[in-house]
Design an enzyme around this catalytic site. Structure first.
Site, PDB file in Angstrom:
ATOM      1  CG  ASP A 205      -0.146   0.191   2.549  1.00 47.48           C
ATOM      2  OD1 ASP A 205       1.101   0.254   2.534  1.00 47.48           O
ATOM      3  OD2 ASP A 205      -0.809   0.281   3.605  1.00 47.48           O
ATOM      4  CG  ASP A 207       1.607   3.113   4.747  1.00 47.84           C
ATOM      5  OD1 ASP A 207       0.541   2.649   5.163  1.00 47.84           O
ATOM      6  OD2 ASP A 207       2.523   2.422   4.263  1.00 47.84           O
ATOM      7  CG  ASP A 297      -3.121   2.461   5.386  1.00 45.85           C
ATOM      8  OD1 ASP A 297      -4.267   2.171   4.985  1.00 45.85           O
ATOM      9  OD2 ASP A 297      -2.328   1.616   5.845  1.00 45.85           O
TER      10      ASP A 297
HETATM   11  P1  ATP Z   1       4.199  -2.519   2.973  1.00 43.52           P
HETATM   12  O1  ATP Z   1       5.096  -2.230   1.844  1.00 43.52           O
HETATM   13  O2  ATP Z   1       3.815  -3.959   3.046  1.00 43.52           O
HETATM   14  O3  ATP Z   1       3.028  -1.608   3.027  1.00 43.52           O
HETATM   15  P2  ATP Z   1       4.917  -1.161   5.383  1.00 43.52           P
HETATM   16  O4  ATP Z   1       6.107  -1.205   6.258  1.00 43.52           O
HETATM   17  O5  ATP Z   1       4.572   0.148   4.759  1.00 43.52           O
HETATM   18  O6  ATP Z   1       5.093  -2.285   4.281  1.00 43.52           O
HETATM   19  P3  ATP Z   1       2.283  -1.076   6.608  1.00 43.52           P
HETATM   20  O7  ATP Z   1       1.398  -2.206   7.000  1.00 43.52           O
HETATM   21  O8  ATP Z   1       1.766  -0.190   5.539  1.00 43.52           O
HETATM   22  O9  ATP Z   1       3.696  -1.713   6.237  1.00 43.52           O
HETATM   23  O10 ATP Z   1       2.548  -0.254   7.926  1.00 43.52           O
HETATM   24  C1  ATP Z   1       3.468   0.795   8.035  1.00 43.52           C
HETATM   25  C2  ATP Z   1       3.688   1.117   9.486  1.00 43.52           C
HETATM   26  O11 ATP Z   1       2.545   1.728  10.049  1.00 43.52           O
HETATM   27  C3  ATP Z   1       3.971  -0.132  10.318  1.00 43.52           C
HETATM   28  O12 ATP Z   1       5.265  -0.042  10.839  1.00 43.52           O
HETATM   29  C4  ATP Z   1       2.997  -0.137  11.455  1.00 43.52           C
HETATM   30  O13 ATP Z   1       3.667  -0.122  12.684  1.00 43.52           O
HETATM   31  C5  ATP Z   1       2.200   1.132  11.283  1.00 43.52           C
HETATM   32  N1  ATP Z   1       0.767   0.828  11.225  1.00 43.52           N
HETATM   33  C6  ATP Z   1       0.137   0.169  10.244  1.00 43.52           C
HETATM   34  N2  ATP Z   1      -1.181   0.054  10.490  1.00 43.52           N
HETATM   35  C7  ATP Z   1      -1.386   0.670  11.674  1.00 43.52           C
HETATM   36  C8  ATP Z   1      -2.538   0.928  12.474  1.00 43.52           C
HETATM   37  N3  ATP Z   1      -3.758   0.536  12.099  1.00 43.52           N
HETATM   38  N4  ATP Z   1      -2.361   1.604  13.638  1.00 43.52           N
HETATM   39  C9  ATP Z   1      -1.150   2.022  13.995  1.00 43.52           C
HETATM   40  N5  ATP Z   1      -0.033   1.836  13.282  1.00 43.52           N
HETATM   41  C10 ATP Z   1      -0.137   1.164  12.140  1.00 43.52           C
HETATM   42 MN    MN Z   2       2.750   0.395   3.724  1.00 43.61          MN
HETATM   43 MN    MN Z   3      -0.316   0.730   5.574  1.00 49.05          MN
END
Ligand code: ATP
Ligand code: MN
Ligand code: MN
Length: 373
Positions: A205, A207, A297
């Site tokens: 995703d 963020d 997100d």
């Molecule tokens: P990816 O490439 O798979 O998206 P990512 O490291 O960006 O890898 P995410 O699941 O998007 O992974 O999450 C990013 C960060 O945000 C994570 O480190 C997590 O701790 C934090 N995070 C994700 N979802 C939540 C949530 N609902 N509430 C609080 N923190 C969150």
């Molecule tokens: Mn992510």
């Molecule tokens: Mn995310």
């Protein structure tokens, strides 16, 4: 033997926040297997083994070179007996029989498939498995299954959102959301977080954090951004959560739990035309429909919580876990996405940047691209 221990003297810490981990993983053949075993333990609700496999994988990711023999991992933290046995199999046979056993397990296969749908967690996946369901087709064909709105969107856009998002696509989304936010509030601040801030080439995703330079001005902004995205015809799905920040109840004990900031989980429509211009790519018009769905997100913290939110949302998950564990065990402090609390002094430690937070914890600053633990 010629097996030299290049890593034993490196003094590798058990805490990811005391290691530097770039996206360059020299030990992927081990870490992929260990992470799969961690996921299997998670499905079996074996919390201890799950954490142990994740920690082991994280330590191996931080190493500056590939491990070629068991001697090279002597003295490294977090590598238990199970992990060593798995690594030995891979070193000798080039494969792990333990992970192959897991991969061929019907339950593991089904839970992995079900949880790959946006909105489906391990609990729901388990419920469906126990009903005898094994494929996504069977779930959609089962009349007694009530999907919630998020899961319906997850199935509807399954093909697109299970496809990795590229850095180019993330940049294009950034421009779109930034333009939208600036159209509403010219001084609004949009920051890329998550894996792309850590320098990853692909993600599941994209963020972002959205805030205003003046305290309180962020109120209502996120909802207006969402409305504007809808007006532009690019909002395919939106799950909005209002702010439930209550500083009197902070910091919360349940780390890893969701934070209390206003946020939304979106699926956006991204036109491919923009990317073709950016990359000069030629596309066969018959091959694609000209757009794809992407998971986004968007988190909107008040500016005085911004540094904590940025640190918390940049990840990786393992890096965050170890920062909190380090704070608690080594410093008697409590860290979450909103605040840092000193339990001995009984006070909140203020921060306007990530550097401030590392300094409060007595840690050397770790750059976002070194947090791929
Ligand atoms: P990816 O490439 O798979 O998206 P990512 O490291 O960006 O890898 P995410 O699941 O998007 O992974 O999450 C990013 C960060 O945000 C994570 O480190 C997590 O701790 C934090 N995070 C994700 N979802 C939540 C949530 N609902 N509430 C609080 N923190 C969150
Ligand atoms: Mn992510
Ligand atoms: Mn995310």
């Amino acid at each position: 033997t010629e097996c030299s221990p290049p890593t034993a003297d490196a003094n590798v810490s058990q805490y990811a926040c005391l290691r530097r981990t770039t996206t360059e993983n020299h030990n992927k053949i081990f870490t992929d297997v260990l992470e799969e075993l961690a996921e299997n333990s998670e499905f079996n609700e074996s919390k201890g083994p799950c954490l142990a496999f994740r920690r082991a994988a994280s330590v191996l990711k931080s190493l500056p070179s590939a491990v070629h023999c068991l001697g090279a991992i002597q003295g490294l933290p977090c590598l238990g007996e199970h992990t060593k046995a798995v690594m030995e199999e891979i070193l000798i046979f080039g494969r792990s029989f333990k992970v192959e056993e897991v991969q061929s397990d019907e339950r593991y296969q089904a839970l992995k498939l079900f949880t790959s749908v946006f909105g489906v967690g391990p609990k729901t996946a388990e419920k469906w498995y126990r009903r005898g369901l094994r494929s996504l087709k069977e779930i959609l064909a089962e009349p007694n299954i009530q999907l919630n709105r998020m899961q319906r969107a997850g199935f509807l856009y399954y093909r697109d959102i299970s496809k990795a998002v590229s850095k180019t696509e993330a940049k294009a989304l950034r421009s779109i959301i930034e333009e939208t936010a600036h159209w509403i509030a010219p001084d609004s601040i949009l920051a890329l977080t998550g894996g792309f801030r850590r320098g990853k080439e692909y993600g599941h995703d994209v963020d972002f954090l959205l805030t205003m330079p003046e305290m309180g001005k962020e109120e209502g902004l996120l909802l207006r951004v969402i409305d504007r995205l809808r007006d532009q015809g690019i909002l395919l799905y939106c799950e909005h959560q209002g702010s439930t920040v209550d500083m009197s109840k902070l910091p919360s004990r349940r780390f890893e739990a969701m934070d209390h900031f206003e946020k939304c989980f979106l699926i956006l429509r991204l036109e491919e035309g923009q990317m073709e211009r950016d990359e000069g790519l030629q596309k066969d018009p018959g091959e694609s429909r000209g757009w794809r769905a992407v998971r986004v997100d968007l988190v909107a913290p008040p500016v005085d919580r911004y540094a904590f939110a940025l640190l918390g949302w940049t990840g990786s998950r393992q890096f965050e876990r170890d920062l909190r564990r380090f704070a608690r065990k080594e410093r008697g402090m409590c860290l979450d996405n909103h605040a840092l609390y000193d339990k001995t002094k009984k006070l909140f430690l203020p921060a306007t940047s990530e550097e401030d937070i590392f300094a409060h914890l007595g840690l050397e600053y770790v750059e976002p691209w070194q947090r791929n633990a």
